[in-house]
Design an enzyme around this catalytic site. Sequence first.
Site, PDB file in Angstrom:
ATOM      1  N   HIS A 223      44.117 -29.140  -7.126  1.00  0.00           N
ATOM      2  CA  HIS A 223      43.614 -30.429  -7.612  1.00  0.00           C
ATOM      3  C   HIS A 223      44.664 -31.506  -7.417  1.00  0.00           C
ATOM      4  O   HIS A 223      45.861 -31.232  -7.499  1.00  0.00           O
ATOM      5  CB  HIS A 223      43.217 -30.349  -9.094  1.00  0.00           C
ATOM      6  CG  HIS A 223      42.286 -31.442  -9.486  1.00  0.00           C
ATOM      7  ND1 HIS A 223      42.737 -32.667  -9.921  1.00  0.00           N
ATOM      8  CD2 HIS A 223      40.937 -31.504  -9.468  1.00  0.00           C
ATOM      9  CE1 HIS A 223      41.684 -33.436 -10.158  1.00  0.00           C
ATOM     10  NE2 HIS A 223      40.581 -32.762  -9.896  1.00  0.00           N
TER      11      HIS A 223
ATOM     12  N   ASP B  86      34.822 -26.748  -8.881  1.00  0.00           N
ATOM     13  CA  ASP B  86      33.848 -26.309  -7.882  1.00  0.00           C
ATOM     14  C   ASP B  86      33.745 -24.802  -7.711  1.00  0.00           C
ATOM     15  O   ASP B  86      32.687 -24.299  -7.312  1.00  0.00           O
ATOM     16  CB  ASP B  86      34.184 -26.934  -6.516  1.00  0.00           C
ATOM     17  CG  ASP B  86      33.686 -28.364  -6.406  1.00  0.00           C
ATOM     18  OD1 ASP B  86      32.712 -28.695  -7.093  1.00  0.00           O
ATOM     19  OD2 ASP B  86      34.281 -29.142  -5.644  1.00  0.00           O
TER      20      ASP B  86
HETATM   21  C1  LIG Z   1      35.415 -31.800  -7.752  1.00  0.00           C
HETATM   22  C2  LIG Z   1      36.533 -31.909  -6.805  1.00  0.00           C
HETATM   23  O1  LIG Z   1      36.542 -32.737  -5.954  1.00  0.00           O
HETATM   24  S1  LIG Z   1      37.814 -30.831  -7.078  1.00  0.00           S
HETATM   25  C3  LIG Z   1      38.580 -30.669  -5.482  1.00  0.00           C
HETATM   26  C4  LIG Z   1      37.705 -29.899  -4.553  1.00  0.00           C
HETATM   27  N1  LIG Z   1      38.394 -29.626  -3.284  1.00  0.00           N
HETATM   28  C5  LIG Z   1      38.789 -28.393  -2.938  1.00  0.00           C
HETATM   29  O2  LIG Z   1      38.605 -27.409  -3.630  1.00  0.00           O
HETATM   30  C6  LIG Z   1      39.432 -28.287  -1.575  1.00  0.00           C
HETATM   31  C7  LIG Z   1      40.672 -27.417  -1.612  1.00  0.00           C
HETATM   32  N2  LIG Z   1      41.753 -28.092  -2.291  1.00  0.00           N
HETATM   33  C8  LIG Z   1      42.504 -29.033  -1.663  1.00  0.00           C
HETATM   34  O3  LIG Z   1      42.341 -29.310  -0.472  1.00  0.00           O
HETATM   35  C9  LIG Z   1      43.560 -29.765  -2.464  1.00  0.00           C
HETATM   36  O4  LIG Z   1      44.015 -28.955  -3.523  1.00  0.00           O
HETATM   37  C10 LIG Z   1      43.033 -31.095  -3.035  1.00  0.00           C
HETATM   38  C11 LIG Z   1      42.399 -31.948  -1.937  1.00  0.00           C
HETATM   39  C12 LIG Z   1      42.004 -30.863  -4.115  1.00  0.00           C
HETATM   40  C13 LIG Z   1      44.206 -31.848  -3.641  1.00  0.00           C
HETATM   41  O5  LIG Z   1      45.066 -32.183  -2.586  1.00  0.00           O
HETATM   42  P1  LIG Z   1      46.585 -32.611  -2.856  1.00  0.00           P
HETATM   43  O6  LIG Z   1      46.664 -33.491  -4.035  1.00  0.00           O
HETATM   44  O7  LIG Z   1      47.107 -33.127  -1.579  1.00  0.00           O
HETATM   45  O8  LIG Z   1      47.231 -31.189  -3.193  1.00  0.00           O
HETATM   46  P2  LIG Z   1      48.706 -30.867  -3.658  1.00  0.00           P
HETATM   47  O9  LIG Z   1      49.622 -32.017  -3.399  1.00  0.00           O
HETATM   48  O10 LIG Z   1      48.616 -30.348  -5.040  1.00  0.00           O
HETATM   49  O11 LIG Z   1      49.068 -29.670  -2.676  1.00  0.00           O
HETATM   50  C14 LIG Z   1      50.289 -29.005  -2.828  1.00  0.00           C
HETATM   51  C15 LIG Z   1      50.414 -27.919  -1.793  1.00  0.00           C
HETATM   52  O12 LIG Z   1      49.465 -26.903  -2.082  1.00  0.00           O
HETATM   53  C16 LIG Z   1      48.655 -26.656  -0.966  1.00  0.00           C
HETATM   54  N3  LIG Z   1      47.282 -26.475  -1.416  1.00  0.00           N
HETATM   55  C17 LIG Z   1      46.629 -27.273  -2.291  1.00  0.00           C
HETATM   56  N4  LIG Z   1      45.376 -26.811  -2.450  1.00  0.00           N
HETATM   57  C18 LIG Z   1      45.262 -25.717  -1.670  1.00  0.00           C
HETATM   58  C19 LIG Z   1      44.207 -24.821  -1.400  1.00  0.00           C
HETATM   59  N5  LIG Z   1      43.015 -24.995  -1.974  1.00  0.00           N
HETATM   60  N6  LIG Z   1      44.434 -23.814  -0.560  1.00  0.00           N
HETATM   61  C20 LIG Z   1      45.628 -23.639   0.026  1.00  0.00           C
HETATM   62  N7  LIG Z   1      46.669 -24.463  -0.172  1.00  0.00           N
HETATM   63  C21 LIG Z   1      46.483 -25.487  -1.016  1.00  0.00           C
HETATM   64  C22 LIG Z   1      48.720 -27.928  -0.149  1.00  0.00           C
HETATM   65  O13 LIG Z   1      48.439 -27.681   1.208  1.00  0.00           O
HETATM   66  C23 LIG Z   1      50.137 -28.354  -0.377  1.00  0.00           C
HETATM   67  O14 LIG Z   1      50.981 -27.607   0.467  1.00  0.00           O
HETATM   68  P3  LIG Z   1      52.109 -28.346   1.353  1.00  0.00           P
HETATM   69  O15 LIG Z   1      52.971 -29.059   0.360  1.00  0.00           O
HETATM   70  O16 LIG Z   1      52.757 -27.216   2.070  1.00  0.00           O
HETATM   71  O17 LIG Z   1      51.344 -29.274   2.239  1.00  0.00           O
HETATM   72  O1  LIG Z   2      39.422 -35.994  -9.624  1.00  0.00           O
HETATM   73  C1  LIG Z   2      39.391 -35.609  -8.453  1.00  0.00           C
HETATM   74  O2  LIG Z   2      40.244 -35.921  -7.596  1.00  0.00           O
HETATM   75  C2  LIG Z   2      38.326 -34.698  -7.976  1.00  0.00           C
HETATM   76  C3  LIG Z   2      37.519 -34.116  -9.088  1.00  0.00           C
HETATM   77  O3  LIG Z   2      37.897 -33.150  -9.706  1.00  0.00           O
HETATM   78  C4  LIG Z   2      36.270 -34.763  -9.429  1.00  0.00           C
HETATM   79  O4  LIG Z   2      35.937 -35.806  -8.854  1.00  0.00           O
HETATM   80  O5  LIG Z   2      35.552 -34.238 -10.299  1.00  0.00           O
END
Ligand SMILES: CC(=O)SCCNC(=O)CCNC(=O)[C@H](O)C(C)(C)COP(=O)(O)OP(=O)(O)OC[C@H]1O[C@@H](n2cnc3c(N)ncnc32)[C@H](O)[C@@H]1OP(=O)(O)O
Ligand SMILES: O=C([O-])CC(=O)C(=O)O
Length: 375
Positions: free
Chosen positions: A260, A311
């Site tokens: 997240h 999710d």
């Molecule tokens: C309701 C919603 O919208 S909730 C979000 C739904 N999205 C997902 O589930 C998609 C998978 N998750 C992701 O892509 C990311 O965690 C996001 C987009 C939600 C957040 O992105 P960011 O804020 O950039 O993540 P963050 O800075 O915490 O990432 C830290 C590290 O963990 C890694 N990481 C974060 N999430 C994941 C994941 N799901 N799988 C593998 N690696 C991950 C990133 O690649 C990053 O690694 P790096 O520093 O080597 O590049």
């Molecule tokens: O807050 C976010 O970045 C994504 C999320 O969890 C939502 O929209 O429910």
Amino acid sequence: MAEQPKAGAGLRGQSAGSTALCTVGKSGSGLTYRGYDIHDLAEHARFEEVAYLLLKGKLPNQAELDAYVTKLKGLRALPDALKKVLEQIPADAHPMDVMRTGASMLGNLETEQSFDEQQDVADRLLAALPSIICYWYRFTHEGVRIDTVTDDASVGGHFLHLLRDEPASELHARVMNVSLILYAEHEFNASTFNARVCASTLSDMHSCVTGAIGTLRGPLHGGANEAAMAMIENWQSPEEAEREIMGMLARKDKIMGFGHAIYRDSDPRNDLIKRWSRKLAEDVGDSVLYPVSERVEAVMWREKKLFCNADFFHASAYHFMGIPTKLFTPIFVCSRVTGWCAHVFEQRENNRIIRPSADYIGPEKCDWLPIEARD
Ligand SMILES: CC(=O)SCCNC(=O)CCNC(=O)[C@H](O)C(C)(C)COP(=O)(O)OP(=O)(O)OC[C@H]1O[C@@H](n2cnc3c(N)ncnc32)[C@H](O)[C@@H]1OP(=O)(O)O
Ligand SMILES: O=C([O-])CC(=O)C(=O)O
């Protein structure tokens, strides 16, 4: 080209405005809507009460809630011109594209003429979006033109009724209620921020919501519930799931439904939806998908300290209710439209056009080259 510094990328950690609607991760890993804790709302509220809270600014009393539910029920019919458009969209279109077109077409037919109409426009969208997606789905997949007016009191019950042509069971209506509450609002997430940027130009509500739908569609945001389902349904046992996840991590694949942008240790919505996923697993006698999901959760935490976001367990919960995977993110829209519209109201209330600056990383001044002189 110089690489972007990661720390500030994606506006992470920067305040981009103020809101009275929601706190994310402020008290521990908490989530509140207008000061009410998500645990209390998921336990006690009806989604329509939460919608009222977000859109009208306070929890309704009984008479206000009754009137609101009656109003929403009266707004479920779709104009013929919108039905005709939905019938043109192919069966293999992505349902989020259908939602986007549906919201946009409604804006052509029932244009917001002035901001004085914003409450009614928001209520209409909230009532009509489930009808839009189910009308298209049943027409293109089953060849029927459904009547989108039902007497179901709840938005979730109405959605399931339209989808299956029979009223939802009490359990399914309850889970939909909780799910819609969990998805309703989340501060300056990408889709909401998009809605606010659009609102800041003094554009209309349908444009704000249409843009937000397009933003929610992506797998890094709302589309993650579908992507998580597409992943876990491949695995027949927790052992297989663990093996595959380990391989994905080794290849540095993104695991959908984990991580997240704001929460660091957990997403408070996860435990709430996970509990219902477990209950639904018992209900359908599942012995594969739920254990697979739990193993993925354990491995991700053990290996990467990454936790399930809202999710991940939504995927199995919706699947156990028999909802087609491609309709998962549209359900998110049917809920989040409340948060989007409430943010649009808030933006309009105290507006300045949102227009940040950029750090230029392109070439220094270039001399003009006539076309014949270029490579
Ligand atoms: C309701 C919603 O919208 S909730 C979000 C739904 N999205 C997902 O589930 C998609 C998978 N998750 C992701 O892509 C990311 O965690 C996001 C987009 C939600 C957040 O992105 P960011 O804020 O950039 O993540 P963050 O800075 O915490 O990432 C830290 C590290 O963990 C890694 N990481 C974060 N999430 C994941 C994941 N799901 N799988 C593998 N690696 C991950 C990133 O690649 C990053 O690694 P790096 O520093 O080597 O590049
Ligand atoms: O807050 C976010 O970045 C994504 C999320 O969890 C939502 O929209 O429910």
